[in-house]
Motif scaffolding. Structure first.
Motif, PDB file in Angstrom:
ATOM      1  N   VAL A 134       0.813  -1.218   0.000  1.00  0.00           N
ATOM      2  CA  VAL A 134       0.000   0.000   0.000  1.00  0.00           C
ATOM      3  C   VAL A 134       0.846   1.268   0.000  1.00  0.00           C
ATOM      4  CG1 VAL A 134      -1.769   1.295   1.267  1.00  0.00           C
ATOM      5  CG2 VAL A 134      -1.920  -1.198   1.134  1.00  0.00           C
ATOM      6  N   ILE A 135       1.867   1.331   0.842  1.00  0.00           N
ATOM      7  CA  ILE A 135       2.571   2.614   1.012  1.00  0.00           C
ATOM      8  C   ILE A 135       4.070   2.605   0.727  1.00  0.00           C
ATOM      9  CG2 ILE A 135       0.886   3.438   2.717  1.00  0.00           C
ATOM     10  CD1 ILE A 135       3.332   2.985   4.754  1.00  0.00           C
ATOM     11  N   PRO A 136       4.628   1.699  -0.054  1.00  0.00           N
ATOM     12  CA  PRO A 136       6.089   1.714  -0.186  1.00  0.00           C
ATOM     13  C   PRO A 136       6.638   3.019  -0.757  1.00  0.00           C
ATOM     14  CG  PRO A 136       5.150   0.249  -1.816  1.00  0.00           C
ATOM     15  CD  PRO A 136       4.041   0.648  -0.883  1.00  0.00           C
ATOM     16  N   LYS A 137       5.985   3.599  -1.743  1.00  0.00           N
ATOM     17  CA  LYS A 137       6.497   4.845  -2.336  1.00  0.00           C
ATOM     18  C   LYS A 137       6.316   6.038  -1.398  1.00  0.00           C
ATOM     19  CE  LYS A 137       6.352   3.243  -7.031  1.00  0.00           C
ATOM     20  NZ  LYS A 137       5.796   3.350  -8.356  1.00  0.00           N
ATOM     21  N   PRO A 138       5.118   6.230  -0.804  1.00  0.00           N
ATOM     22  CA  PRO A 138       4.996   7.336   0.156  1.00  0.00           C
ATOM     23  C   PRO A 138       5.923   7.175   1.368  1.00  0.00           C
ATOM     24  CG  PRO A 138       2.823   6.577  -0.501  1.00  0.00           C
ATOM     25  CD  PRO A 138       3.821   5.611  -1.067  1.00  0.00           C
ATOM     26  N   TYR A 139       6.141   5.933   1.797  1.00  0.00           N
ATOM     27  CA  TYR A 139       7.042   5.680   2.923  1.00  0.00           C
ATOM     28  C   TYR A 139       8.463   6.118   2.566  1.00  0.00           C
ATOM     29  CZ  TYR A 139       9.179   3.198   6.857  1.00  0.00           C
ATOM     30  OH  TYR A 139       9.871   2.888   7.984  1.00  0.00           O
ATOM     31  N   THR A 165       2.602   7.506  19.501  1.00  0.00           N
ATOM     32  CA  THR A 165       4.016   7.146  19.449  1.00  0.00           C
ATOM     33  C   THR A 165       4.564   7.266  18.035  1.00  0.00           C
ATOM     34  OG1 THR A 165       3.814   5.718  21.370  1.00  0.00           O
ATOM     35  CG2 THR A 165       5.693   5.316  19.927  1.00  0.00           C
ATOM     36  N   VAL A 166       3.777   6.885  17.040  1.00  0.00           N
ATOM     37  CA  VAL A 166       4.224   7.022  15.646  1.00  0.00           C
ATOM     38  C   VAL A 166       4.564   8.481  15.347  1.00  0.00           C
ATOM     39  CG1 VAL A 166       3.422   6.990  13.248  1.00  0.00           C
ATOM     40  CG2 VAL A 166       3.076   5.000  14.696  1.00  0.00           C
ATOM     41  N   PHE A 167       3.682   9.388  15.733  1.00  0.00           N
ATOM     42  CA  PHE A 167       3.956  10.809  15.472  1.00  0.00           C
ATOM     43  C   PHE A 167       5.109  11.327  16.328  1.00  0.00           C
ATOM     44  CE2 PHE A 167      -0.103  10.727  13.288  1.00  0.00           C
ATOM     45  CZ  PHE A 167       0.159  11.561  12.206  1.00  0.00           C
ATOM     46  N   ASN A 168       5.232  10.811  17.540  1.00  0.00           N
ATOM     47  CA  ASN A 168       6.349  11.219  18.391  1.00  0.00           C
ATOM     48  C   ASN A 168       7.683  10.767  17.791  1.00  0.00           C
ATOM     49  OD1 ASN A 168       7.332  12.497  20.764  1.00  0.00           O
ATOM     50  ND2 ASN A 168       7.693  10.481  21.645  1.00  0.00           N
ATOM     51  N   VAL A 169       7.726   9.553  17.273  1.00  0.00           N
ATOM     52  CA  VAL A 169       8.936   9.056  16.610  1.00  0.00           C
ATOM     53  C   VAL A 169       9.222   9.884  15.356  1.00  0.00           C
ATOM     54  CG1 VAL A 169       9.862   7.101  15.298  1.00  0.00           C
ATOM     55  CG2 VAL A 169       8.805   6.709  17.534  1.00  0.00           C
ATOM     56  N   ILE A 173      13.816  12.152  10.442  1.00  0.00           N
ATOM     57  CA  ILE A 173      12.653  11.946   9.568  1.00  0.00           C
ATOM     58  C   ILE A 173      12.402  13.264   8.847  1.00  0.00           C
ATOM     59  CG2 ILE A 173      10.236  11.256   9.412  1.00  0.00           C
ATOM     60  CD1 ILE A 173      11.853   9.011  10.628  1.00  0.00           C
ATOM     61  N   PRO A 174      12.746  13.348   7.564  1.00  0.00           N
ATOM     62  CA  PRO A 174      12.639  14.619   6.858  1.00  0.00           C
ATOM     63  C   PRO A 174      11.205  15.130   6.672  1.00  0.00           C
ATOM     64  CG  PRO A 174      13.682  12.938   5.467  1.00  0.00           C
ATOM     65  CD  PRO A 174      13.365  12.312   6.774  1.00  0.00           C
ATOM     66  N   ARG A 175      10.254  14.234   6.599  1.00  0.00           N
ATOM     67  CA  ARG A 175       8.849  14.628   6.415  1.00  0.00           C
ATOM     68  C   ARG A 175       7.994  13.979   7.505  1.00  0.00           C
ATOM     69  NH1 ARG A 175       8.111  14.662  -0.123  1.00  0.00           N
ATOM     70  NH2 ARG A 175       9.922  15.983  -0.510  1.00  0.00           N
ATOM     71  N   PRO A 176       8.039  14.527   8.704  1.00  0.00           N
ATOM     72  CA  PRO A 176       7.394  13.874   9.844  1.00  0.00           C
ATOM     73  C   PRO A 176       5.875  13.744   9.728  1.00  0.00           C
ATOM     74  CG  PRO A 176       8.233  16.032  10.470  1.00  0.00           C
ATOM     75  CD  PRO A 176       8.733  15.750   9.091  1.00  0.00           C
ATOM     76  N   VAL A 177       5.216  14.754   9.188  1.00  0.00           N
ATOM     77  CA  VAL A 177       3.753  14.678   9.091  1.00  0.00           C
ATOM     78  C   VAL A 177       3.356  13.577   8.103  1.00  0.00           C
ATOM     79  CG1 VAL A 177       1.651  15.920   8.471  1.00  0.00           C
ATOM     80  CG2 VAL A 177       3.435  17.074   9.794  1.00  0.00           C
ATOM     81  N   TYR A 201       5.194  10.971   7.283  1.00  0.00           N
ATOM     82  CA  TYR A 201       5.566   9.716   7.932  1.00  0.00           C
ATOM     83  C   TYR A 201       4.473   9.269   8.905  1.00  0.00           C
ATOM     84  CZ  TYR A 201       8.272   6.316  10.612  1.00  0.00           C
ATOM     85  OH  TYR A 201       8.699   5.170  11.233  1.00  0.00           O
ATOM     86  N   GLY A 202       4.024  10.173   9.749  1.00  0.00           N
ATOM     87  CA  GLY A 202       2.966   9.843  10.702  1.00  0.00           C
ATOM     88  C   GLY A 202       1.660   9.504  10.015  1.00  0.00           C
ATOM     89  N   ALA A 203       1.313  10.280   8.999  1.00  0.00           N
ATOM     90  CA  ALA A 203       0.032  10.087   8.314  1.00  0.00           C
ATOM     91  C   ALA A 203      -0.046   8.748   7.585  1.00  0.00           C
ATOM     92  CB  ALA A 203      -0.210  11.228   7.333  1.00  0.00           C
ATOM     93  N   ILE A 204       1.067   8.238   7.092  1.00  0.00           N
ATOM     94  CA  ILE A 204       1.012   6.966   6.372  1.00  0.00           C
ATOM     95  C   ILE A 204       1.259   5.757   7.274  1.00  0.00           C
ATOM     96  CG2 ILE A 204       1.594   7.988   4.147  1.00  0.00           C
ATOM     97  CD1 ILE A 204       4.448   6.985   4.527  1.00  0.00           C
ATOM     98  N   ASN A 205       1.876   5.967   8.425  1.00  0.00           N
ATOM     99  CA  ASN A 205       2.124   4.874   9.359  1.00  0.00           C
ATOM    100  C   ASN A 205       1.020   4.705  10.397  1.00  0.00           C
ATOM    101  OD1 ASN A 205       4.925   3.555   9.015  1.00  0.00           O
ATOM    102  ND2 ASN A 205       5.266   5.727   8.629  1.00  0.00           N
ATOM    103  N   ALA A 206       0.457   5.797  10.870  1.00  0.00           N
ATOM    104  CA  ALA A 206      -0.544   5.744  11.935  1.00  0.00           C
ATOM    105  C   ALA A 206      -1.750   4.862  11.588  1.00  0.00           C
ATOM    106  CB  ALA A 206      -0.989   7.149  12.311  1.00  0.00           C
ATOM    107  N   PRO A 207      -2.290   4.938  10.372  1.00  0.00           N
ATOM    108  CA  PRO A 207      -3.446   4.078  10.074  1.00  0.00           C
ATOM    109  C   PRO A 207      -3.148   2.583  10.226  1.00  0.00           C
ATOM    110  CG  PRO A 207      -3.261   5.795   8.430  1.00  0.00           C
ATOM    111  CD  PRO A 207      -2.012   5.863   9.267  1.00  0.00           C
ATOM    112  N   TYR A 208      -1.946   2.173   9.841  1.00  0.00           N
ATOM    113  CA  TYR A 208      -1.585   0.763  10.022  1.00  0.00           C
ATOM    114  C   TYR A 208      -1.618   0.387  11.501  1.00  0.00           C
ATOM    115  CZ  TYR A 208       1.202  -3.222  11.204  1.00  0.00           C
ATOM    116  OH  TYR A 208       1.619  -4.386  11.791  1.00  0.00           O
TER     117      TYR A 208
END
Length: 136
Positions: free
Chosen positions: A29-34, A97-101, A107-111, A113-120
């Motif tokens: 689902v998210i390899p490119k956005p990740y 925790t995802v957003f805190n990490v 992490i160059p693009r934290p928002v 990163y959080g937005a694509i990881n948090a749903p999982y």
């Protein structure tokens, strides 16, 4: 003394389900956005190293055991209550925790990163709680 019995078969099935969901999410689902969130386009289509398979498996086991203990401790035994618990703990612990990490200099693009990881992590916690409740 604190004793609590949990269904280890349910723990095993939940852990495997989280591993499969994680593989589908991060590899399908998210390899490119990740990769974009990390500014690491060299990661796309790259075969994961063993630590990226074993680490999430172990972490999924730890989360699942914690969920099993908490669901039993709080006497949560209905699916609606389990899903509410999963949502509260998922958002309150895992998503936070995802957003805190994400908000660190590595992490160059934290928002993103959080937005694509948090749903999982929220979805995986809901799945874990559902399996553990369906198999008391």
């Amino acid at each position: 003394m604190f004793t609590l019995s949990i269904n280890w078969l349910a723990v095993l099935l939940s852990t495997v389900a989280l591993q499969m969901l994680g593989a589908a999410w991060f590899m399908g689902v998210i390899p490119k956005p990740y990769a974009l969130a990390l500014e690491r386009t060299d990661l796309v289509d790259r075969k994961p190293e063993p630590i990226f398979i074993a680490g999430p498996l172990l972490c999924g086991l730890v989360v699942t055991v914690a969920n099993a203990i908490l669901l039993r401790s709080f006497h949560i035994d209905t699916m609606p209550d389990a899903l509410v618990f999963g949502a509260i703990s998922g958002i309150g612990y895992l998503v936070a925790t995802v957003f805190n990490v994400a908000i660190n200099p590595n992490i160059p693009r934290p928002v993103l990163y959080g937005a694509i990881n948090a749903p999982y992590f929220l979805l995986s916690n809901l799945v874990s709680c559902a399996i553990l409740t369906a198999m008391p």
